[in-house]
Design an enzyme around this catalytic site. Structure first.
Site, PDB file in Angstrom:
ATOM      1  N   GLY A   1     -11.421 -33.216 -11.131  1.00  0.00           N
ATOM      2  CA  GLY A   1     -10.144 -33.008 -10.446  1.00  0.00           C
ATOM      3  C   GLY A   1      -9.850 -31.538 -10.222  1.00  0.00           C
ATOM      4  O   GLY A   1      -9.440 -31.124  -9.133  1.00  0.00           O
TER       5      GLY A   1
ATOM      6  N   THR B   1     -16.190 -33.793 -18.009  1.00  0.00           N
ATOM      7  CA  THR B   1     -16.799 -34.958 -18.661  1.00  0.00           C
ATOM      8  C   THR B   1     -17.843 -35.595 -17.758  1.00  0.00           C
ATOM      9  O   THR B   1     -18.959 -35.885 -18.192  1.00  0.00           O
ATOM     10  CB  THR B   1     -15.712 -36.000 -18.988  1.00  0.00           C
ATOM     11  OG1 THR B   1     -14.753 -35.401 -19.858  1.00  0.00           O
ATOM     12  CG2 THR B   1     -16.309 -37.216 -19.678  1.00  0.00           C
ATOM     13  N   CYS B   2     -17.498 -35.812 -16.502  1.00  0.00           N
ATOM     14  CA  CYS B   2     -18.375 -36.557 -15.597  1.00  0.00           C
ATOM     15  C   CYS B   2     -19.773 -35.955 -15.526  1.00  0.00           C
ATOM     16  O   CYS B   2     -20.773 -36.648 -15.711  1.00  0.00           O
ATOM     17  CB  CYS B   2     -17.747 -36.607 -14.208  1.00  0.00           C
ATOM     18  SG  CYS B   2     -18.829 -37.314 -12.962  1.00  0.00           S
TER      19      CYS B   2
ATOM     20  N   LYS C   1     -24.947 -40.414 -18.161  1.00  0.00           N
ATOM     21  CA  LYS C   1     -24.960 -41.855 -18.471  1.00  0.00           C
ATOM     22  C   LYS C   1     -25.818 -42.620 -17.467  1.00  0.00           C
ATOM     23  O   LYS C   1     -26.634 -43.457 -17.813  1.00  0.00           O
ATOM     24  CB  LYS C   1     -23.513 -42.367 -18.493  1.00  0.00           C
ATOM     25  CG  LYS C   1     -23.291 -43.833 -18.751  1.00  0.00           C
ATOM     26  CD  LYS C   1     -23.386 -44.721 -17.547  1.00  0.00           C
ATOM     27  CE  LYS C   1     -22.552 -44.361 -16.369  1.00  0.00           C
ATOM     28  NZ  LYS C   1     -21.131 -44.586 -16.520  1.00  0.00           N
TER      29      LYS C   1
ATOM     30  N   ALA D   1      -7.458 -21.619 -21.706  1.00  0.00           N
ATOM     31  CA  ALA D   1      -6.166 -21.254 -21.117  1.00  0.00           C
ATOM     32  C   ALA D   1      -4.992 -21.865 -21.881  1.00  0.00           C
ATOM     33  O   ALA D   1      -5.098 -22.949 -22.458  1.00  0.00           O
ATOM     34  CB  ALA D   1      -6.134 -21.692 -19.666  1.00  0.00           C
TER      35      ALA D   1
ATOM     36  N   ILE E   1     -17.307 -47.731 -21.876  1.00  0.00           N
ATOM     37  CA  ILE E   1     -18.298 -46.883 -22.546  1.00  0.00           C
ATOM     38  C   ILE E   1     -19.098 -47.672 -23.576  1.00  0.00           C
ATOM     39  O   ILE E   1     -20.321 -47.580 -23.633  1.00  0.00           O
ATOM     40  CB  ILE E   1     -17.598 -45.658 -23.183  1.00  0.00           C
ATOM     41  CG1 ILE E   1     -16.968 -44.798 -22.074  1.00  0.00           C
ATOM     42  CG2 ILE E   1     -18.578 -44.832 -24.009  1.00  0.00           C
ATOM     43  CD1 ILE E   1     -16.214 -43.567 -22.551  1.00  0.00           C
TER      44      ILE E   1
ATOM     45  N   ARG F   1     -11.706 -56.140 -21.405  1.00  0.00           N
ATOM     46  CA  ARG F   1     -10.347 -56.566 -21.064  1.00  0.00           C
ATOM     47  C   ARG F   1      -9.923 -55.883 -19.771  1.00  0.00           C
ATOM     48  O   ARG F   1     -10.218 -54.711 -19.547  1.00  0.00           O
ATOM     49  CB  ARG F   1      -9.397 -56.174 -22.205  1.00  0.00           C
ATOM     50  CG  ARG F   1      -8.007 -56.710 -22.075  1.00  0.00           C
ATOM     51  CD  ARG F   1      -7.302 -56.654 -23.413  1.00  0.00           C
ATOM     52  NE  ARG F   1      -7.197 -55.306 -23.953  1.00  0.00           N
ATOM     53  CZ  ARG F   1      -6.271 -54.424 -23.609  1.00  0.00           C
ATOM     54  NH1 ARG F   1      -5.356 -54.731 -22.712  1.00  0.00           N
ATOM     55  NH2 ARG F   1      -6.245 -53.224 -24.162  1.00  0.00           N
TER      56      ARG F   1
ATOM     57  N   THR G   1     -13.718 -40.619 -12.020  1.00  0.00           N
ATOM     58  CA  THR G   1     -13.969 -39.394 -11.261  1.00  0.00           C
ATOM     59  C   THR G   1     -13.456 -39.458  -9.819  1.00  0.00           C
ATOM     60  O   THR G   1     -12.742 -38.553  -9.374  1.00  0.00           O
ATOM     61  CB  THR G   1     -15.475 -39.048 -11.304  1.00  0.00           C
ATOM     62  OG1 THR G   1     -15.732 -38.486 -12.588  1.00  0.00           O
ATOM     63  CG2 THR G   1     -15.881 -38.053 -10.239  1.00  0.00           C
TER      64      THR G   1
HETATM   65  P1  NDP Z   1     -11.656 -48.397 -22.691  1.00  0.00           P
HETATM   66  O1  NDP Z   1     -10.185 -48.256 -22.728  1.00  0.00           O
HETATM   67  O2  NDP Z   1     -12.328 -48.881 -21.463  1.00  0.00           O
HETATM   68  O3  NDP Z   1     -12.121 -49.336 -23.892  1.00  0.00           O
HETATM   69  C1  NDP Z   1     -11.769 -49.064 -25.221  1.00  0.00           C
HETATM   70  C2  NDP Z   1     -12.262 -50.201 -26.091  1.00  0.00           C
HETATM   71  O4  NDP Z   1     -12.005 -49.895 -27.447  1.00  0.00           O
HETATM   72  C3  NDP Z   1     -11.570 -51.520 -25.792  1.00  0.00           C
HETATM   73  O5  NDP Z   1     -12.510 -52.553 -25.966  1.00  0.00           O
HETATM   74  C4  NDP Z   1     -10.483 -51.558 -26.860  1.00  0.00           C
HETATM   75  O6  NDP Z   1     -10.109 -52.857 -27.213  1.00  0.00           O
HETATM   76  C5  NDP Z   1     -11.200 -50.921 -28.025  1.00  0.00           C
HETATM   77  N1  NDP Z   1     -10.282 -50.316 -28.978  1.00  0.00           N
HETATM   78  C6  NDP Z   1      -9.198 -49.545 -28.720  1.00  0.00           C
HETATM   79  N2  NDP Z   1      -8.602 -49.164 -29.864  1.00  0.00           N
HETATM   80  C7  NDP Z   1      -9.334 -49.711 -30.872  1.00  0.00           C
HETATM   81  C8  NDP Z   1      -9.215 -49.693 -32.274  1.00  0.00           C
HETATM   82  N3  NDP Z   1      -8.220 -49.043 -32.886  1.00  0.00           N
HETATM   83  N4  NDP Z   1     -10.111 -50.388 -33.013  1.00  0.00           N
HETATM   84  C9  NDP Z   1     -11.110 -51.082 -32.393  1.00  0.00           C
HETATM   85  N5  NDP Z   1     -11.270 -51.124 -31.072  1.00  0.00           N
HETATM   86  C10 NDP Z   1     -10.401 -50.452 -30.316  1.00  0.00           C
HETATM   87  O7  NDP Z   1     -12.191 -46.971 -23.137  1.00  0.00           O
HETATM   88  P2  NDP Z   1     -13.637 -46.332 -23.095  1.00  0.00           P
HETATM   89  O8  NDP Z   1     -13.633 -45.369 -24.225  1.00  0.00           O
HETATM   90  O9  NDP Z   1     -14.701 -47.352 -23.021  1.00  0.00           O
HETATM   91  O10 NDP Z   1     -13.618 -45.564 -21.709  1.00  0.00           O
HETATM   92  C11 NDP Z   1     -12.537 -44.729 -21.338  1.00  0.00           C
HETATM   93  C12 NDP Z   1     -12.329 -44.737 -19.865  1.00  0.00           C
HETATM   94  O11 NDP Z   1     -13.322 -43.962 -19.230  1.00  0.00           O
HETATM   95  C13 NDP Z   1     -12.436 -46.108 -19.214  1.00  0.00           C
HETATM   96  O12 NDP Z   1     -11.263 -46.841 -19.303  1.00  0.00           O
HETATM   97  C14 NDP Z   1     -12.788 -45.754 -17.792  1.00  0.00           C
HETATM   98  O13 NDP Z   1     -11.611 -45.528 -17.067  1.00  0.00           O
HETATM   99  C15 NDP Z   1     -13.586 -44.489 -17.942  1.00  0.00           C
HETATM  100  N6  NDP Z   1     -15.019 -44.779 -17.781  1.00  0.00           N
HETATM  101  C16 NDP Z   1     -15.477 -45.231 -16.580  1.00  0.00           C
HETATM  102  C17 NDP Z   1     -16.811 -45.536 -16.406  1.00  0.00           C
HETATM  103  C18 NDP Z   1     -17.281 -46.058 -15.107  1.00  0.00           C
HETATM  104  O14 NDP Z   1     -16.602 -45.885 -14.106  1.00  0.00           O
HETATM  105  N7  NDP Z   1     -18.436 -46.719 -15.051  1.00  0.00           N
HETATM  106  C19 NDP Z   1     -17.779 -45.376 -17.488  1.00  0.00           C
HETATM  107  C20 NDP Z   1     -17.190 -44.919 -18.702  1.00  0.00           C
HETATM  108  C21 NDP Z   1     -15.865 -44.632 -18.831  1.00  0.00           C
HETATM  109  P3  NDP Z   1      -8.917 -53.656 -26.456  1.00  0.00           P
HETATM  110  O15 NDP Z   1      -9.482 -54.109 -25.164  1.00  0.00           O
HETATM  111  O16 NDP Z   1      -8.632 -54.780 -27.388  1.00  0.00           O
HETATM  112  O17 NDP Z   1      -7.793 -52.697 -26.316  1.00  0.00           O
END
Ligand code: NDP
Length: 461
Positions: A16, A42-43, A51, A116, A184, A210, A316
């Protein structure tokens, strides 16, 4: 003499920030960008790009296995040289860092290396690697500092690694436990499994991913299991402990798991620490993301924020589009160009699991809620390629149609090249295409994508 050193000061050189700085620079305004690490955020450095490279690495393993059915004989079972992969990835990313730098220079953006901090609504202080600090003033400040992996509080959390660490693990993990069933977690579970690790994916809820279409979630979980990833749902980690060089993961049901590496992928949080937001009146929400209003304006006049630091759709292309929309808002579009605005409807996305997911528009349940009566069309098939490879992998294509208008409101796919395929259909959906128009489109044969234009059977109303 201009009142400020710069018209725009961008904090953060990720997707961004770089796009906004570059676009503003092209309009002839005076722009500076501060970043304390490599350009690309990050990207480029620890996300999408490395990735995807590792996902390709994993795909070769499938290719080697599938080739036997096509008559190929391998002298020996291919093995992955982790050191070569890491070195080549680092080289390729270094090349991209350089390109980003040149793009900024080409747009006359002054690059300032350092960390910064906001001093007041028009002043940024940058602390450089040698410890000295410099102050810069600007009419407008943009915060585009992105996010970072977040790990919940639990005993032994320091023994886990996060996605930032996973690309350069000193030793390839023979056994990997992944915690989290989001983008991820699912992507790395598939990737490391493909590269030869024994992988267990632990998800706390009923089904991984989800927010995606329920049928897609079930389908991909099943395909990942078929491929050999141990996907466990309703699995809650209570603590992690060291077991020699390995890690022991304790689950709420009393069982334990041993692994060489435990990867936590439980979401991300905004990078706002140490920015001095409070002092200048930039408000954040309960999760630490910067609150914004119209045109990415924060609660402090003259200070804007976009991308992952505002905690919306952390993608991204979204950050890039936001950067361009903000620049058009602040400085006007380039002559002859329409003003860009941001529209968050029908944003396509892919999850690079094996097989991958591609999706755009509404899930079946969201469409039912929004449209009332809907029609759902689906096809679940074995791709032609696997008739000889012997792989039991199947693909899913699914369309969700608003019954009243015949508009296709959602397209979902699990299968090879799903991201590539859905990108094209996203244009049709964005343009408001109807199911009749999908039906009137001739397919390309033989492809998996043609299924989208030959779906005839209504499976649910
Ligand atoms: P997400 O929000 O997609 O997923 C987080 C996961 O961790 C969910 O399954 C969530 O469960 C679980 N979780 C959250 N809190 C806890 C906890 N306290 N204990 C156990 N499990 C937990 O985050 P990611 O880290 O995977 O990715 C971040 C963001 O990065 C994504 O949302 C996406 O926008 C972006 N991204 C995009 C990609 C792409 O375009 N291909 C690739 C990678 C990342 P629950 O569902 O129950 O909340």
């Amino acid at each position: 003499m201009p009142a400020f050193d710069f018209d725009l000061f961008v904090i953060g050189g990720g997707s961004g920030g770089v796009r906004a700085a570059r676009f503003a620079g092209q309009r002839g305004v005076r722009v500076a960008l501060a970043e304390d690490r490599q350009l690309g955020g990050t990207c480029v450095n620890v996300g999408c790009i490395p990735k995807k490279l590792y996902s390709y690495a994993a795909e070769y393993a499938e290719g080697f296995a599938d080739a036997a059915g096509y008559g190929w004989r391998m002298p020996a079972r291919p093995t992955l040289d982790w050191e070569v992969l890491k070195t080549n990835r680092a080289q390729s990313i270094g090349h991209l860092n350089g390109i980003y730098g040149r793009l900024l220079s080409g747009a006359n953006v002054q690059q300032i290396q350092g960390r910064a901090r906001l001093v007041d609504a028009n002043t940024v202080e940058v602390t450089h690697a040698d410890g000295h600090a410099s102050r810069h003033t600007a009419a407008v400040i943009l915060i585009a500092t992105g996010g970072r992996p977040w790990v919940p509080e639990l005993p032994g959390r320091e023994l886990a690694v996060v996605s930032d660490d996973v690309f350069d693990l000193p030793v390839f993990p023979r056994r990997l436990v992944v915690v989290g069933g989001g983008y991820i977690g699912c992507e790395f579970a598939s990737i490391f499994h493909g590269m030869g690790a024994e992988v267990t994916l632990l998800y706390r809820g009923e089904q991984i991913l989800r927010g995606f279409d329920d049928e897609v979630r079930d389908f991909v979980a099943e395909e990942m299991r078929k491929a050999g990833v141990d996907v466990r749902v309703q699995a809650q980690v209570t603590r992690i402990e060291a077991a020699g060089n390995a890690r022991r993961v304790h689950l709420a049901d009393g069982t334990t798991l041993e692994a060489d590496v435990v990867l936590y992928a439980t979401g991300r949080r905004a990078n706002t620490e140490g920015l001095g937001l409070e002092a200048v009146g930039v408000r954040t929400d309960a999760r630490g993301a910067i609150e914004i209003g119209a045109h990415f304006a924060t609660s402090a006049p003259g200070i804007y924020a976009l991308g992952d630091v505002v905690g919306g759709l952390e993608l991204t292309p979204v950050a890039l589009a936001e950067g361009m929309a903000l620049v058009d808002h602040l400085f006007g579009p380039l002559p002859g160009h329409a003003r860009r605005t941001m529209n968050y409807d029908d944003i396509p996305t892919a999850v690079f699991t094996h097989p991958p997911i591609g999706t755009v528009g509404l899930t079946e349940s969201a469409a039912r809620e929004k449209c009332g009566a809907i029609r759902v069309y689906r096809s679940d098939f074995r791709p032609l390629q696997h008739s000889l490879s012997g792989r039991s992998q199947r693909s899913l294509v699914k369309l969700v149609v608003d019954d009243a208008t015949d508009r296709v409101v959602g397209a979902h796919m699990v299968g090879a090249d799903a991201g590539e395929i859905i990108q094209g259909f996203a244009v049709a959906i964005k343009a408001g295409a109807t199911k009749a128009q999908f039906d009137a489109t001739i397919g390309i044969h033989p492809t998996s994508a043609e299924e989208f234009v030959t779906l005839r059977e209504v499976t649910r109303t």
